[in-house]
Scaffold this active site. Structure first.
Site, PDB file in Angstrom:
ATOM      1  N   ASP A 117     -57.559 119.591  72.274  1.00  0.00           N
ATOM      2  CA  ASP A 117     -56.616 118.493  72.031  1.00  0.00           C
ATOM      3  C   ASP A 117     -57.068 117.717  70.788  1.00  0.00           C
ATOM      4  O   ASP A 117     -58.121 117.069  70.789  1.00  0.00           O
ATOM      5  CB  ASP A 117     -56.578 117.559  73.255  1.00  0.00           C
ATOM      6  CG  ASP A 117     -55.491 116.496  73.091  1.00  0.00           C
ATOM      7  OD1 ASP A 117     -54.543 116.505  73.877  1.00  0.00           O
ATOM      8  OD2 ASP A 117     -55.602 115.666  72.159  1.00  0.00           O
TER       9      ASP A 117
ATOM     10  N   ASP B 148     -57.609 113.856  71.233  1.00  0.00           N
ATOM     11  CA  ASP B 148     -58.820 113.549  72.012  1.00  0.00           C
ATOM     12  C   ASP B 148     -60.079 113.815  71.191  1.00  0.00           C
ATOM     13  O   ASP B 148     -61.046 113.049  71.243  1.00  0.00           O
ATOM     14  CB  ASP B 148     -58.852 114.381  73.289  1.00  0.00           C
ATOM     15  CG  ASP B 148     -57.916 113.825  74.349  1.00  0.00           C
ATOM     16  OD1 ASP B 148     -57.507 112.652  74.235  1.00  0.00           O
ATOM     17  OD2 ASP B 148     -57.580 114.581  75.279  1.00  0.00           O
TER      18      ASP B 148
ATOM     19  N   THR C 284     -37.230 115.481  81.412  1.00  0.00           N
ATOM     20  CA  THR C 284     -36.445 116.412  80.571  1.00  0.00           C
ATOM     21  C   THR C 284     -37.340 117.293  79.701  1.00  0.00           C
ATOM     22  O   THR C 284     -36.875 118.289  79.151  1.00  0.00           O
ATOM     23  CB  THR C 284     -35.520 115.626  79.629  1.00  0.00           C
ATOM     24  OG1 THR C 284     -36.341 114.874  78.722  1.00  0.00           O
ATOM     25  CG2 THR C 284     -34.610 114.676  80.389  1.00  0.00           C
TER      26      THR C 284
ATOM     27  N   ARG D 196     -43.309 112.940  75.268  1.00  0.00           N
ATOM     28  CA  ARG D 196     -42.475 113.917  75.952  1.00  0.00           C
ATOM     29  C   ARG D 196     -42.003 113.349  77.285  1.00  0.00           C
ATOM     30  O   ARG D 196     -42.822 112.966  78.121  1.00  0.00           O
ATOM     31  CB  ARG D 196     -43.283 115.195  76.193  1.00  0.00           C
ATOM     32  CG  ARG D 196     -42.444 116.350  76.688  1.00  0.00           C
ATOM     33  CD  ARG D 196     -43.340 117.500  77.045  1.00  0.00           C
ATOM     34  NE  ARG D 196     -43.944 118.085  75.860  1.00  0.00           N
ATOM     35  CZ  ARG D 196     -43.628 119.295  75.407  1.00  0.00           C
ATOM     36  NH1 ARG D 196     -42.771 120.041  76.047  1.00  0.00           N
ATOM     37  NH2 ARG D 196     -44.196 119.773  74.340  1.00  0.00           N
TER      38      ARG D 196
HETATM   39  N1  URA Z   1     -51.748 119.672  70.761  1.00  0.00           N
HETATM   40  C1  URA Z   1     -53.101 119.710  70.625  1.00  0.00           C
HETATM   41  O1  URA Z   1     -53.737 118.707  70.351  1.00  0.00           O
HETATM   42  N2  URA Z   1     -53.720 120.902  70.815  1.00  0.00           N
HETATM   43  C2  URA Z   1     -53.053 122.032  71.118  1.00  0.00           C
HETATM   44  O2  URA Z   1     -53.687 123.082  71.248  1.00  0.00           O
HETATM   45  C3  URA Z   1     -51.651 121.963  71.240  1.00  0.00           C
HETATM   46  C4  URA Z   1     -51.022 120.767  71.061  1.00  0.00           C
END
Ligand code: URA
Length: 209
Positions: free
Chosen positions: A200, A203, A108, A104
């Site tokens: 995430d 992660d 922008t 990302r």
């Molecule tokens: N990406 C992720 O890994 N977790 C989320 O909750 C949203 C986007």
């Protein structure tokens, strides 16, 4: 409008609970994601066309079914999509794999392609775009844009967890794309995390946090 299919098989729902649990360690998280991806591959291929062929059984000649139609392509979105890839390949070992990497742009906030490597015959294949989380839909829409720009016409999405915002965004941008999820959660929070979600996904898959 593309359909939204929630894969509500009890095994998928059971495993998803432990995927969500923050006490689940990286090894178990990765294994559970892999298993759910295999189970979801079973659901997502439910409608693939069949044709009859003749086989000789030890008893007699028989008419039996084999999968016909387009060959498949799997498109994991880097990096978290890789966590579901092997699970899908277990059931679809002949599928070819294309990778799409997006980040990302901090200015922008738009997704930018940094890596795209697709099978040479990608436009002839039925594609499954794989990403554990469908949050805002930005990456999913951009990945599908990448594929459509190269002439692909048959595309499905596979996500573990989706937010309603992401589903709506993909359905508006790409109404021809069906979305398969293990769960449709409540909403996005201010940081773009799915609530309740699993945190995430990248992660947790790779132990980077
Ligand atoms: N990406 C992720 O890994 N977790 C989320 O909750 C949203 C986007």
């Amino acid at each position: 409008m593309g359909k939204l299919v929630v894969c509500d098989h009890p095994l998928i729902q059971h495993k998803l609970t432990f995927i969500r649990d923050m006490q689940t360690n990286t090894k178990d998280f990765r294994e559970l994601v892999d298993e759910v991806a295999t189970l979801m591959a079973y659901e997502i291929t439910r409608e693939v066309p069949l044709e009859s062929i003749k086989v000789q059984t030890p008893v007699c000649e028989a008419e039996a079914k084999v999968i016909s139609g387009r060959m498949l392509g799997l498109i994991p979105i880097l990096r978290a999509g890789l966590g579901m890839l092997d699970g899908v390949l277990k059931l679809l070992p002949a599928a070819k794999v294309g990778h799409v990497g997006l980040f990302r742009d901090p200015q922008t906030l738009q997704p930018v392609e940094y890596y795209v490597k697709l099978p040479t015959d990608v436009q002839e294949r039925e594609l499954i775009v794989i990403d554990p989380m469908l949050a805002t839909g930005g990456s999913a829409i951009a990945a599908i844009d990448v594929l459509k720009k190269r002439g692909c016409t048959q595309i499905k999405m596979m996500n573990l967890i989706a937010a309603p915002e992401g589903v709506q965004a993909v359905q508006e941008a790409h109404p021809d794309v069906d979305i398969y999820v293990a769960a449709l959660d409540e909403r996005l929070d201010e940081q773009g995390y799915i609530v309740p979600g699993l945190g995430d996904a990248g992660d947790r898959l790779y132990g980077t946090k």
